[in-house]
Scaffold this active site. Structure first.
Site, PDB file in Angstrom:
ATOM      1  N   CYS A 148      -8.654  -6.257   2.647  1.00  0.00           N
ATOM      2  CA  CYS A 148      -8.327  -4.894   3.070  1.00  0.00           C
ATOM      3  C   CYS A 148      -9.571  -4.046   3.271  1.00  0.00           C
ATOM      4  CB  CYS A 148      -7.399  -4.240   2.052  1.00  0.00           C
ATOM      5  SG  CYS A 148      -5.848  -5.135   1.876  1.00  0.00           S
ATOM      6  N   SER A 200       4.842  -7.113  -2.851  1.00  0.00           N
ATOM      7  CA  SER A 200       4.625  -7.249  -1.413  1.00  0.00           C
ATOM      8  C   SER A 200       5.253  -8.531  -0.895  1.00  0.00           C
ATOM      9  CB  SER A 200       3.131  -7.245  -1.106  1.00  0.00           C
ATOM     10  OG  SER A 200       2.889  -7.356   0.279  1.00  0.00           O
ATOM     11  N   GLY A 201       5.767  -8.497   0.335  1.00  0.00           N
ATOM     12  CA  GLY A 201       6.404  -9.661   0.919  1.00  0.00           C
ATOM     13  C   GLY A 201       5.437 -10.719   1.412  1.00  0.00           C
ATOM     14  N   GLN A 261      -0.063  -9.450  -6.781  1.00  0.00           N
ATOM     15  CA  GLN A 261      -0.509 -10.839  -6.915  1.00  0.00           C
ATOM     16  C   GLN A 261       0.225 -11.576  -8.039  1.00  0.00           C
ATOM     17  OE1 GLN A 261      -2.356 -12.412  -4.822  1.00  0.00           O
ATOM     18  NE2 GLN A 261      -3.312 -10.755  -3.663  1.00  0.00           N
ATOM     19  N   THR A 318       0.834  -1.207   0.000  1.00  0.00           N
ATOM     20  CA  THR A 318       0.000   0.000   0.000  1.00  0.00           C
ATOM     21  C   THR A 318       0.864   1.250   0.000  1.00  0.00           C
ATOM     22  OG1 THR A 318      -1.897  -1.065   1.064  1.00  0.00           O
ATOM     23  CG2 THR A 318      -1.699   1.318   1.326  1.00  0.00           C
TER      24      THR A 318
END
Length: 381
Positions: free
Chosen positions: A322, A200-201, A180, A73
């Site tokens: 989210c 993203s991790g 994704q 984000t």
């Protein structure tokens, strides 16, 4: 005694990989600040730069193109808010199926929003994208275009090569949400058209709290948090060497097997249609990533179904995680033209690195029980 559960919500967050856990704990044992020049600082800096190389390798990027952030984000917000300022954008264009973080970041720019629709199978409307680009040229407006590669709710893979071909040669800025897609598709960022990408991790088995923005050289000017010059001045704040090391370890351990994932998803969807012939699979006729299915059984509300499945030890979702625990209609399905009453029945099942075919069997057994209760007119839980 702990109830045994089956985790089927990898698109929200994938369980911590053993390699990432080991790297995290080792990093937490070190003392100091990675910006310090003494031995303690250099040890932490080495962890960060090793992690940068590992994430870059998975993303097909050069290490210097990786800017670590506190989350995807934050990376999205840096790309859109920082990018709009850096490139003097006059408007932000994004698809109706983007993650909520994209819309919120676009709002934060204070610029006009130009929305690109989805077709009935969840693909970005390329004709509308072309029309938006023509309008921008006609009105002499510099655009920041934000699109996702893989939809987090439906798994639909967007026609990224055609999007690149439309936007790449223009004067407009292209940002791709690849959260994704990382580890599931070859991103090849360094050789691709997008100016920036977010990853993203915790989607690949690293801890939550670490993401990255991939930037081309000309996008080094994109800023959000000025701070004290960390990340080559591109993102201020002392880096968490432990989280970065864990992200890197997860990246190194990621070997996505699309054939196996697709086989599990196909078996699950076939089983669902056998149990409930009226099952609707959203995006079924589009290209989809193999690890996820988003479906609905008409008349079976997702809030009721999720609660019942949770009591059976089956963790699934209704879409994006989210939304602060909200369960209801999805903006993605609405953009696809799905009627609200059907969208309110949508459930998402997503697999990941530690999923097995027995998870499919467990879900189908639980879902059969749920449907039997519904048919008997009893409570779903």
């Amino acid at each position: 005694m702990t109830r045994e559960t089956v985790y089927l919500d990898h698109n929200a967050a994938s369980p911590l990989r053993p390699e990432a856990r080991a790297a995290l704990l080792a990093g937490l044992e070190l003392t100091g600040n990675p910006s310090s020049v003494h031995a303690h600082g250099r040890a932490l800096r080495n962890l960060i730069e090793t992690g940068r190389q590992q994430v870059a390798r998975l993303a097909g990027a050069e290490p210097k193109q990786v800017v670590f952030t506190g989350s995807a984000t934050e990376a999205i917000t840096q790309a859109i808010v920082g990018g709009a300022k850096a490139f003097a954008a006059g408007a932000v264009a994004f698809s109706a199926g983007e993650h909520a973080a994209v819309g919120k970041a676009a709002e934060a720019t204070g610029l006009p929003h130009w929305t690109i629709g989805l077709d009935a199978d969840g693909r970005i409307d390329l004709d509308q994208l072309a029309a938006v680009l023509r309008r921008a040229d006609d009105e002499n407006v510099a655009l920041l275009v934000a699109v996702h590669w893989v939809n987090n709710e439906t798994g639909v893979v967007q026609p990224i090569e055609r999007i690149n071909a439309l936007v790449g040669p223009t004067r407009h800025t292209l940002f791709v949400d690849a959260v994704q897609a990382l580890g599931k598709l070859p991103l090849e960022f360094a050789a691709s058209a997008p100016d920036m990408m977010a990853v993203s991790g915790h989607k690949i088995g690293a801890p939550a709290g670490i993401g990255a923005l991939l930037v081309k050289a000309h996008a080094d000017v994109v800023r959000l948090i000025p701070g004290g010059g960390q990340e080559q001045g591109r993102r201020g704040g002392t880096e968490s060497a432990a989280l970065i090391a864990a992200f890197g370890a997860a990246a190194d351990a990621t070997h996505y097997d699309n054939a196996t994932m697709s086989a599990m998803t196909a078996a699950l969807e076939a089983g669902l249609k056998h149990l409930a012939p009226g099952t609707v699979v959203f995006g079924e006729h589009a290209s989809r990533i193999g690890n996820v299915t988003n479906f609905a059984v008409p008349g079976l509300g997702n809030a009721t179904a999720m609660m019942a499945l949770d009591l059976m030890g089956l963790s699934v979702s209704s879409g994006s995680a989210c939304s602060s625990g909200k369960v209801g209609a999805s903006h993605v399905l609405a953009a696809m033209g799905v009627p609200r009453d059907l969208a309110n029945c949508a459930l998402r099942v997503s697999f990941g690195w530690n999923s097995t075919p027995t998870d499919v069997d467990a879900f189908l057994a639980g879902f059969e029980t749920l449907l039997s209760r519904q048919k008997r007119g009893g409570k779903a839980a």
